[in-house]
Structure formats: structure tokens, C-alpha cells
Enzyme design. Sequence first.
Site, PDB file in Angstrom:
ATOM      1  N   LYS A  11      -5.655  -1.087  -1.918  1.00 34.44           N
ATOM      2  CA  LYS A  11      -4.583  -1.812  -1.236  1.00 34.44           C
ATOM      3  C   LYS A  11      -4.183  -1.070   0.033  1.00 34.44           C
ATOM      4  CE  LYS A  11      -1.187   1.268  -2.287  1.00 34.44           C
ATOM      5  NZ  LYS A  11      -0.372   2.026  -1.289  1.00 34.44           N
ATOM      6  N   ALA A  96      -6.413  10.004  -3.818  1.00 35.71           N
ATOM      7  CA  ALA A  96      -5.187  10.555  -3.210  1.00 35.71           C
ATOM      8  C   ALA A  96      -5.115  10.224  -1.724  1.00 35.71           C
ATOM      9  CB  ALA A  96      -5.117  12.070  -3.428  1.00 35.71           C
ATOM     10  N   SER A 103      -4.132   3.746  -9.501  1.00 34.37           N
ATOM     11  CA  SER A 103      -3.265   2.702 -10.046  1.00 34.37           C
ATOM     12  C   SER A 103      -4.043   1.417 -10.287  1.00 34.37           C
ATOM     13  CB  SER A 103      -2.102   2.441  -9.086  1.00 34.37           C
ATOM     14  OG  SER A 103      -1.278   3.576  -8.967  1.00 34.37           O
ATOM     15  N   ASP A 135       2.442   1.086  -8.171  1.00 32.10           N
ATOM     16  CA  ASP A 135       1.263   0.406  -7.647  1.00 32.10           C
ATOM     17  C   ASP A 135       0.476  -0.310  -8.743  1.00 32.10           C
ATOM     18  OD1 ASP A 135       1.701   0.991  -4.983  1.00 32.10           O
ATOM     19  OD2 ASP A 135       0.541   2.846  -5.027  1.00 32.10           O
TER      20      ASP A 135
END
Length: 286
Positions: A11, A96, A103, A135
Site C-alpha cells: 500500500k 520496514a 501487515s 494496516d
Amino acid sequence: MTRLQALAPGKVNLCLYLGERRDDGLHELVSLVQAVELADEIVLEPAPPGARSDEAICAGVEGPNLAVTALAAYRAATGWDPPPQRLSIDKRIPVAAGMGGGSSDAAAALRLAAQAAGTPDDPRLDGIAPELGADVVSLLRPGLVLMTGAGEQVSPVTAMEPFAVLVIIVPERLSTAEVYREADRLGLSRTHVELHAMRREIESALRGDAKLPLELLHNDLEPAARSLCPDIDAALQAAGAAGAQRALVSGSGPTVFGVFPGLDPAVDFGALEGYPGARLLAPLTS
């Protein structure tokens, strides 16, 4: 149980407005979360003989895996009790990086568990996802959503006029918790009144012809991410030089993305020579 597969899309946060810290330690947020076509591939199948608990195989990722935590949460909430399961995760989303990869893997694990249990549309997923992280909720049904609260509240948004995002991977990792701490140190939070006003502006902009509200594309966490990772600055400049109408950090960073309205955007990839992994991605619709 048969072998089941799912995609776990990454995302970008088209906007992220940061509110004050709540009593539970979490910040209030208002964010437009857009799932994109870059996705991890997840397989759920029975674990090998001798396995005593659910497990995840994910090359390059060490330590506890949120997707396994998602399976445990689904078992606890529903009573689903098959033998130990294995999740095999083929990572495509950088780790990260502010693109929600872990998520989304957890959200996909929930969808797969529900499918394996024979209840693919299990409404209990909506109650389980917030326990795993903000998330996870926004990526449970990948598309475009307006995320509020501390991320536990999501509302689907009607698809907007066509656009694409140019994703530039900055080869660093940022801890979400560290970025939020830096945001607190820098005093980046908005008051409740200011945050509510931003939500009203976004909701108003999304009505009618649903044009991409370029003037509202902003990330309150960006100064904190840039403070911790100065390499972000060059990536933002590169996105602008490539022709993006807006360039910003996704989530807590350090991934940078540029927004290109239209069906056939013109991207100057010559401006991205220092970023060989830069790619143009299509947004996903629910």
C-alpha cells in the site's frame, strides 16, 4: 486441508494526517490508504509431520512473524483447530519500508484461514484484524479506504479517476515506532479539531466526480522519516524530476512514491538512474 494461495498487496498512504496520542498510547489518524499491485505471495498448507505449532517460511525475514500471529488470533477467536499450518511467504514488498508488507501478509493469512475453515466471508475477521495492527485492517480487503481512529476504523472509498504511483525504494529500513517517537519529538501532531477538519475536507473532496485531491496529498510523518533517514530527500527530488505531480513518503517510510494522474502517464525514468528498483504501479480497487 488443501494448499491455498493468496496475494498480499502493498500500500501507499495517499495522505496521512497525524493526531494526538490517545490514552492507549496510539495516535489518532486520518489516512487514505491505497493498495497497489506490488504484492507478496502467500501459501497456506499443513506443516510437515512433527511440527508442533503454526510456522512461517519467509526468506530474508527473521524473528516473529505477524502472519503466524494472525493464524493464532483466528484460532482463538473462532475455535478453528486444524493441525499445525505452514505459511510460505514469497516477499516482493520491501521490509520496514512503509508499504505495509508485514501487515498485508497478516491480512492475507486471516483470509486464508477463513477460507480453510469454510467461511471465506467470515465477519469475525473485522474484529480480529484491529488486534494485529492498523494496516492489517486497511488491507483486509485491499482497495482504497479512508482509515480513521488509530487505524481500526476503515471505510471503502469509491474508485477515483485513473492514476498511477511511481514507487521508489530507499535502501534503508525504518521502525514505525521510532518514526512515531520522532514525530512526537518534533511536535508534528495536530489537535483533535484540526484532525477532524482534515477528515471533513477529504470526505468532501471524494464526493462527486471523485478526482484525486492532489492538494490534500500530504504525510505528517514525512519530516520525522526524513530526520531519521536523510536519503529520503534525494528520492523525493527524483520523483519530482521524473514528472510526478506530487511526491511524498508512504506511511512511516522510507519508501517514496510519486503520483501520476491519467491512464497513460509519462514518466522520465532517466531521472531515476540511482533507483534501479523504481517502478510504476497501478492502484487496486476493492
